[in-house]
Every structure is written in C-alpha cells, then in structure tokens.
Design a protein around this motif. Structure first.
Motif, PDB file in Angstrom:
ATOM      1  N   TYR A  26     -52.874  -0.617   9.836  1.00 38.58           N
ATOM      2  CA  TYR A  26     -52.355  -0.671   8.465  1.00 38.58           C
ATOM      3  C   TYR A  26     -53.371  -0.242   7.408  1.00 38.58           C
ATOM      4  O   TYR A  26     -53.052   0.552   6.536  1.00 38.58           O
ATOM      5  CB  TYR A  26     -51.839  -2.075   8.143  1.00 38.58           C
ATOM      6  CG  TYR A  26     -50.617  -2.416   8.945  1.00 38.58           C
ATOM      7  CD1 TYR A  26     -49.366  -1.920   8.595  1.00 38.58           C
ATOM      8  CD2 TYR A  26     -50.709  -3.215  10.066  1.00 38.58           C
ATOM      9  CE1 TYR A  26     -48.244  -2.203   9.343  1.00 38.58           C
ATOM     10  CE2 TYR A  26     -49.589  -3.512  10.827  1.00 38.58           C
ATOM     11  CZ  TYR A  26     -48.360  -3.001  10.458  1.00 38.58           C
ATOM     12  OH  TYR A  26     -47.253  -3.276  11.207  1.00 38.58           O
ATOM     13  N   CYS A  27     -54.583  -0.770   7.440  1.00 39.29           N
ATOM     14  CA  CYS A  27     -55.543  -0.454   6.374  1.00 39.29           C
ATOM     15  C   CYS A  27     -56.534   0.631   6.773  1.00 39.29           C
ATOM     16  O   CYS A  27     -57.236   1.169   5.911  1.00 39.29           O
ATOM     17  CB  CYS A  27     -56.283  -1.711   5.930  1.00 39.29           C
ATOM     18  SG  CYS A  27     -57.476  -2.363   7.131  1.00 39.29           S
ATOM     19  N   CYS A  39     -56.587  -8.271   6.370  1.00 40.51           N
ATOM     20  CA  CYS A  39     -56.173  -6.893   6.087  1.00 40.51           C
ATOM     21  C   CYS A  39     -55.551  -6.841   4.696  1.00 40.51           C
ATOM     22  O   CYS A  39     -54.536  -7.503   4.433  1.00 40.51           O
ATOM     23  CB  CYS A  39     -55.170  -6.431   7.138  1.00 40.51           C
ATOM     24  SG  CYS A  39     -54.467  -4.801   6.803  1.00 40.51           S
ATOM     25  N   ALA A  41     -53.976  -4.374   3.381  1.00 40.45           N
ATOM     26  CA  ALA A  41     -52.686  -3.687   3.423  1.00 40.45           C
ATOM     27  C   ALA A  41     -51.554  -4.594   3.909  1.00 40.45           C
ATOM     28  O   ALA A  41     -50.390  -4.289   3.703  1.00 40.45           O
ATOM     29  CB  ALA A  41     -52.778  -2.449   4.322  1.00 40.45           C
TER      30      ALA A  41
END
Length: 115
Positions: A26-27, A39, A41
């Motif tokens: 995700y990030c 995270c 994100a």
C-alpha cells in the motif's frame, strides 16, 4: 540487495545480511515483517507484505564503493528510513510529531546515482 521467497522470511540471513524486509503493497515503504508497523496509506493499520523478500546488508566495515550507509529501522513504524540528515528524522506515522526512532543495525544500500 538480494531477493528471496517471502514464504520463508528468514531464509538467507547471515551475520552481515538481515532478511525479512519486504515492500509494503500500500505505501511502498520497505518494512521489517516481524514488526508489522504503521502504514500511512492504510490509515495507521499494519503494512501489507508483497511477495518478494529482501536481504539488506548491515554494519559493513569498510563500506563498499557504491553503497550508502545511514539507513535505519524505525521501531515506531517498522519502516526503513535514511538517518543521514540528523537531527531531522522525517515524518513517522507511528510517532507523530517526533519523527522516526532508530533501532538496531546500520544498513548500507547499494545506490546507482545520487540525485
């Protein structure tokens, strides 16, 4: 940096190579899978692992040509960050307002160019 199968997170570890580093889906940050971290994100949720595992060299002396030192593990967000601009330690989602918190090895990453 060597790449291994993520199904065996500590495969290939040696006294100067640490395994179990993966990129968050995700990030995009490199994070240590044994510490799920934070995270940004995912709104403060844990990092989500990709398939590929990375072996990172650490505490090399002397530092080989083409490698950059001062990369550290942040124990607040479990991500790898550059600690060479102290006292500025960047923005850490696991330690808001204070920046990353270094722990463990001093990693050296291979670089092809400084921009």
């Amino acid at each position: 940096m060597a790449y291994l199968n993520a199904n065996f997170p500590h495969e290939g570890e040696t006294p100067s190579l640490q395994s179990a580093w993966q990129q968050c889906y995700y990030c995009g940050l490199m994070h240590y899978v044994d510490a799920h971290g934070v995270c940004v994100a995912r709104g403060g949720g844990s990092h989500s692992d990709t398939i590929q595992q990375n072996l990172l060299p650490h505490d090399l002396n002397p530092i080989p040509g083409g490698y950059q030192s001062e990369w550290r593990f942040c124990f607040k967000c479990a991500a790898l960050y550059f600690d060479g601009y102290r006292p500025n330690r960047g923005v850490c989602p696991g330690n808001p307002g204070w920046g990353h918190a270094a722990a463990g090895y001093m990693f050296q990453l291979q670089v092809s160019a400084y921009t």
